[in-house]
Design a protein around this motif. Structure first.
Motif, PDB file in Angstrom:
ATOM      1  N   VAL A  19      48.439  45.129  28.746  1.00  0.00           N
ATOM      2  CA  VAL A  19      47.014  45.035  28.471  1.00  0.00           C
ATOM      3  C   VAL A  19      46.433  46.419  28.708  1.00  0.00           C
ATOM      4  O   VAL A  19      46.696  47.042  29.731  1.00  0.00           O
ATOM      5  N   LEU A  20      45.690  46.889  27.742  1.00  0.00           N
ATOM      6  CA  LEU A  20      45.139  48.246  27.825  1.00  0.00           C
ATOM      7  C   LEU A  20      43.625  48.175  27.820  1.00  0.00           C
ATOM      8  O   LEU A  20      43.045  47.343  27.127  1.00  0.00           O
ATOM      9  N   ALA A  21      43.008  49.000  28.603  1.00  0.00           N
ATOM     10  CA  ALA A  21      41.558  49.107  28.547  1.00  0.00           C
ATOM     11  C   ALA A  21      41.183  50.537  28.194  1.00  0.00           C
ATOM     12  O   ALA A  21      41.811  51.483  28.666  1.00  0.00           O
ATOM     13  N   VAL A  22      40.206  50.685  27.319  1.00  0.00           N
ATOM     14  CA  VAL A  22      39.648  51.996  27.014  1.00  0.00           C
ATOM     15  C   VAL A  22      38.157  51.884  27.262  1.00  0.00           C
ATOM     16  O   VAL A  22      37.514  50.951  26.790  1.00  0.00           O
ATOM     17  N   LEU A  67      49.302  41.724  36.877  1.00  0.00           N
ATOM     18  CA  LEU A  67      49.238  43.124  37.316  1.00  0.00           C
ATOM     19  C   LEU A  67      48.264  43.919  36.457  1.00  0.00           C
ATOM     20  O   LEU A  67      47.444  44.664  36.967  1.00  0.00           O
ATOM     21  N   TYR A  68      48.371  43.730  35.134  1.00  0.00           N
ATOM     22  CA  TYR A  68      47.501  44.489  34.231  1.00  0.00           C
ATOM     23  C   TYR A  68      46.048  44.104  34.454  1.00  0.00           C
ATOM     24  O   TYR A  68      45.152  44.949  34.465  1.00  0.00           O
ATOM     25  N   GLU A  69      45.808  42.790  34.620  1.00  0.00           N
ATOM     26  CA  GLU A  69      44.422  42.342  34.742  1.00  0.00           C
ATOM     27  C   GLU A  69      43.806  42.811  36.054  1.00  0.00           C
ATOM     28  O   GLU A  69      42.653  43.252  36.080  1.00  0.00           O
ATOM     29  N   ASN A  70      44.592  42.756  37.125  1.00  0.00           N
ATOM     30  CA  ASN A  70      44.088  43.274  38.393  1.00  0.00           C
ATOM     31  C   ASN A  70      43.777  44.762  38.276  1.00  0.00           C
ATOM     32  O   ASN A  70      42.766  45.241  38.782  1.00  0.00           O
ATOM     33  N   GLU A  71      44.686  45.475  37.613  1.00  0.00           N
ATOM     34  CA  GLU A  71      44.505  46.918  37.481  1.00  0.00           C
ATOM     35  C   GLU A  71      43.241  47.233  36.689  1.00  0.00           C
ATOM     36  O   GLU A  71      42.437  48.081  37.083  1.00  0.00           O
ATOM     37  N   ILE A  72      43.039  46.502  35.590  1.00  0.00           N
ATOM     38  CA  ILE A  72      41.880  46.776  34.750  1.00  0.00           C
ATOM     39  C   ILE A  72      40.594  46.420  35.490  1.00  0.00           C
ATOM     40  O   ILE A  72      39.598  47.132  35.402  1.00  0.00           O
ATOM     41  N   ARG A  73      40.634  45.358  36.253  1.00  0.00           N
ATOM     42  CA  ARG A  73      39.431  44.987  36.987  1.00  0.00           C
ATOM     43  C   ARG A  73      39.093  46.049  38.038  1.00  0.00           C
ATOM     44  O   ARG A  73      37.934  46.406  38.238  1.00  0.00           O
TER      45      ARG A  73
END
Lengths: 129, 367, 136, 168
Positions: C34-37, C80-86
């Protein structure tokens, strides 16, 4: 097991006795950055491209300085240099005491090394160990 | 009630790390134990978090490759090359043949060095010092070849947008392949030790089992996934020169620590096989094309296969010298849920083994 | 045996996310990342899935006040991705299966990756139209 | 005991390096370089260690860990900071989560240059640290002797005063 023992008996030890036996460096090894200072035009492109901010250029004072400890020897400065005065040496920089400040950085100064009008002999002053 | 009668306590939490003799890198786990069995493992990361993805704001997109190479010191060349491939896709550049061949050569060299390094660390986690030393002795030849051809022992420093920055001669490469012959023999010997030595089998067989379905569902990658029987290798995408060489994907079915060890040991043999082909068919010509100007507005995704598994790079440009976003999804990051699952149900003494057989690279994970 | 990689990008809305993800799971796709920009108005989330060498992307944008449902009920490994993005972007992701409560990296500063300057919901903002790379 | 400098025990901690220097530290211990020739052993226990090998720069999460490890080590102790990251932060010096070199947290005695540092350089650094350790030990001995002398003197003066007080 006997075979292993036998083999170990006749093979050379794997250890290189480092301080006494130093392996010759490879030609391609990234060791440290050298500046052929008379050619240098102090344009500070190398300082701008350095990813570790190891190079300081002061055009007004005629100063070019590299911090050997901060340098990551990536060669970005060599690629950025417009007059190709920078070069990679394959000899590594050595570990030094922190109190030894003069050895920490390597400095070129216009006052002692005037600019050469044409490609001249390498910069005076041996680069630090 | 005396202290002796107070049997059958509730779950105990044991901290594992960040400084632990087995781990070369800091990683913290809170292990929830019932007697000797791990019932849950809560990882805490962040000890090496640097935030280097944000550095694209400060670095020129061509200079950023030196930062990308330092995402991780073990798969350094592949990180640099992955970034370059992503930027090249964005720019629409095709790398010259010799450059692509050299990239493949260095990728495989790095895989050999990483797997031998892992074998040593894995043996160290068992207390099998002999195997540790033997694997690292063999590895020295490999890193010497890296230094001779690319310029660095672990951080190769030869990745460059548009190609590679070093061009070792064909004679040098042939000499290197010849110099690595003893390493091949040594690897086979070490593989034999891993497969047949009772110490290793006792600690590895049936420990940390991850089923095929579980590994796939948890998004595991690399040897972790292949050891569970899933045939997945991003090299099949045919990047660099992988389309022109012949190799097979190594899989095992057991899914335990032994299977993960065997996948890696057998992959070393495949890597040597690829390197032989690469050096035999090395084309001549330039190794890089010059890259100038601004990157166009756009984005690119690139997937590569690292020693630890699939890695994903993403770059997005807004047309200036600084990229808008760079993202790397590293293999260990994807393997963390699977690692937690594998640790669950193991006994405390096996936790270091299991953590090491996924080959964690914490500095990749945290970036 | 070389398999050609096929990359597809699909632009969706926040509401479509969970049904789409359920459909992908049923087809056997695996989560890749999951990527966030972050942009000045909104954060853009891109979910990547893989099936063999196929590579599928789902993309939508959310404003700083909007909430995003977690996909961890479908793909557990996404936690992991969602925690990181949050943590790093401040995207409001709800009900993550394994919740670290903002302690994934324990970084210096608050939401260091966020570039959002406009607060509030961003219901209308469409996903950014970006030219795909040549190899797509 | 002929001196710790003949067999310094090492402890290694990775602060936030990229791993390159860490595997070179490990390579120092393996057959090709074999730091154990100098009597070094890598220990996992800071209470038994004399030389602290630290790689990478510090961030706010690992500052307490580094400090904790350093404080647990017995006197005299030496710190070897390995690589460009341990000096200034190297290529990561401008990252938001990096608080600069190791010297911001603990006093550093020897720096080892390189990125990644070469095993030869690391061996040089360890040998130099062992010399520094010997110097520190000597000065520690002197200061302890002086301390003891001063204590004895104080005791004597006190005792004398007491005796004098008793007589009066």
């Amino acid at each position: 097991m006997a075979r292993t023992a036998f083999r170990n008996f006749f093979t050379k030890p794997a250890t290189r006795r480092y301080p006494f036996v130093v392996r010759p460096v490879f030609e391609a090894t990234r060791g440290r950055i050298l500046n052929d200072f008379p050619k240098c035009i102090l344009c500070s492109m190398c300082a701008k491209h350095c990813p570790a901010n190891a190079i300081v250029v002061d055009k007004a004072a005629g100063l070019w300085r590299i911090d050997r400890f901060a340098c990551v020897i990536c060669g970005a400065c060599i690629r950025a240099c417009p007059v190709k005065c920078l070069a990679m040496s394959n000899e590594r920089a050595k570990g030094i005491d922190f109190s030894d400040i003069p050895g920490r950085t390597h400095e070129h100064n216009r006052a002692t090394e005037p600019a050469a009008p044409k490609p001249a002999a390498p910069a005076a002053g041996t680069p630090n160990a | 009630m005396s202290a002796h009668e107070k049997a059958a306590p509730g779950p105990t939490v044991i901290p594992f790390g960040p400084q632990h003799p087995v781990l070369p890198e800091p990683l913290h786990f809170d292990l929830v134990l019932q007697d000797e069995k791990v019932i849950d493992a809560i990882p805490q990361i962040g000890y090496i978090h640097r935030g280097l993805e944000l550095l694209v704001d400060k670095r020129d997109y061509l200079d950023y490759v030196h930062v990308a190479e330092r995402i991780c010191g073990i798969c350094s060349f592949m990180h640099g090359m992955g970034y370059c491939e992503a930027v090249e896709t964005l720019l629409g550049i095709t790398v010259p043949d010799r450059g692509r061949w050299l990239r493949t050569f260095w990728c495989e060299l790095e895989r050999v060095h990483s797997h031998l390094l892992w074998l040593g660390l894995g043996a160290d986690s068992l207390g099998f010092e002999n195997l540790f030393m033997a694997a690292w002795r063999a590895r020295e030849t490999v890193v010497d070849v890296a230094e001779e051809t690319a310029g660095g022992r672990v951080i190769f420093g030869s990745a460059l947008v548009g190609g590679v920055s070093k061009d070792p001669s064909d004679e040098t490469l042939k000499r290197c392949i010849a110099a690595m012959k003893p390493v091949r023999a040594e690897t086979l010997r070490l593989a034999n030790v891993v497969m047949n030595e009772s110490t290793v089998r006792h600690r590895f067989e049936g420990v940390g089992v991850l089923s095929k379905e579980m590994a796939y569902a948890l998004g595991a990658v690399g040897p972790m996934l292949r050891a569970s029987g899933v045939d997945y290798d991003v090299r099949r995408r045919g990047y660099a020169a992988y389309a022109e060489v012949d190799f097979e994907t190594v899989t095992e079915t057991a899914g335990d620590c032994m299977a993960r060890a065997l996948v890696r040991v057998r992959e070393i043999e495949q890597s040597f096989h690829i390197m032989d082909q690469i050096v035999a068919t090395m084309p001549s010509g330039p190794v890089a094309v010059p890259v100038k100007g601004m990157p166009p507005v756009g984005e690119a995704w690139v997937r590569l296969e690292q020693p630890r598994g699939e890695v994903l790079y993403y770059v997005r440009s807004n047309g200036t010298r600084n990229l808008e976003r760079f993202r790397v999804r590293t293999p260990t990051f994807a393997n963390v849920p699977a690692m937690v699952e594998a640790v669950r149900g193991a006994s405390l003494a096996d936790v270091p083994n299991i953590i090491l057989t996924i080959d964690p690279c914490i500095s990749c994970t945290e970036r | 045996m070389i398999v050609r990689e096929i990359q597809t990008l699909e632009e969706i809305t926040v509401g479509d996310l969970i049904p789409k993800v359920h459909a992908l799971k049923a087809e056997g796709w695996r989560i890749i990342q999951v990527l966030a920009v972050s942009g000045p108005e909104a954060n853009e989330l891109t979910y990547s899935f893989g099936l063999g060498m196929q590579f599928k992307l789902l993309r939508f944008r959310v404003g700083s006040e909007q909430t995003v449902p977690s996909i961890t009920p479908v793909y557990v490994a996404a936690y992991l991705y969602e925690n990181e993005i949050r943590d790093l972007f401040g995207v409001k992701i709800e009900r993550i299966a394994v919740d670290w409560l903002g302690k994934v990296y324990d970084v210096k500063g608050d939401k260091p990756f966020s570039k959002v300057t406009v607060t509030g919901a961003c219901v209308e903002c469409p996903p950014s139209t970006i030219i795909q790379g040549t190899k797509s | 005991m002929s001196g710790i400098e003949k067999s310094p025990w090492l402890i290694h901690y990775d602060a936030s390096s990229c791993n390159g220097c860490d595997i070179e530290v490990l390579a120092c211990l393996t057959p090709m370089y074999d730091a154990e020739r100098f009597g070094c052993i890598v220990t996992g226990d800071p209470k038994q260690a004399d030389i602290f090998l630290i790689t990478g720069s510090v961030n706010h999460l690992n500052i307490p860990v580094v400090k904790n490890l350093y404080e647990q080590m017995p006197e005299p102790k030496a710190v070897v900071a390995i690589g460009a990251c341990a000096y200034t932060g190297g290529v990561f010096s401008e990252c938001y989560n990096i608080s600069g070199g190791v010297a911001n947290v603990i006093p550093v005695d020897v720096y080892v240059p390189g990125c990644a540092a070469k095993p030869e350089s690391i061996l040089d650094g360890v040998v130099r640290a062992a010399q520094i350790l010997a110097e520190k030990r000597k000065s520690l001995k002197v200061s302890q002797r002086e301390k003891r002398k001063a204590m004895k003197k104080a005791k004597r003066v006190k005792g004398g005063a007491k005796a004098a007080g008793g007589q009066s």
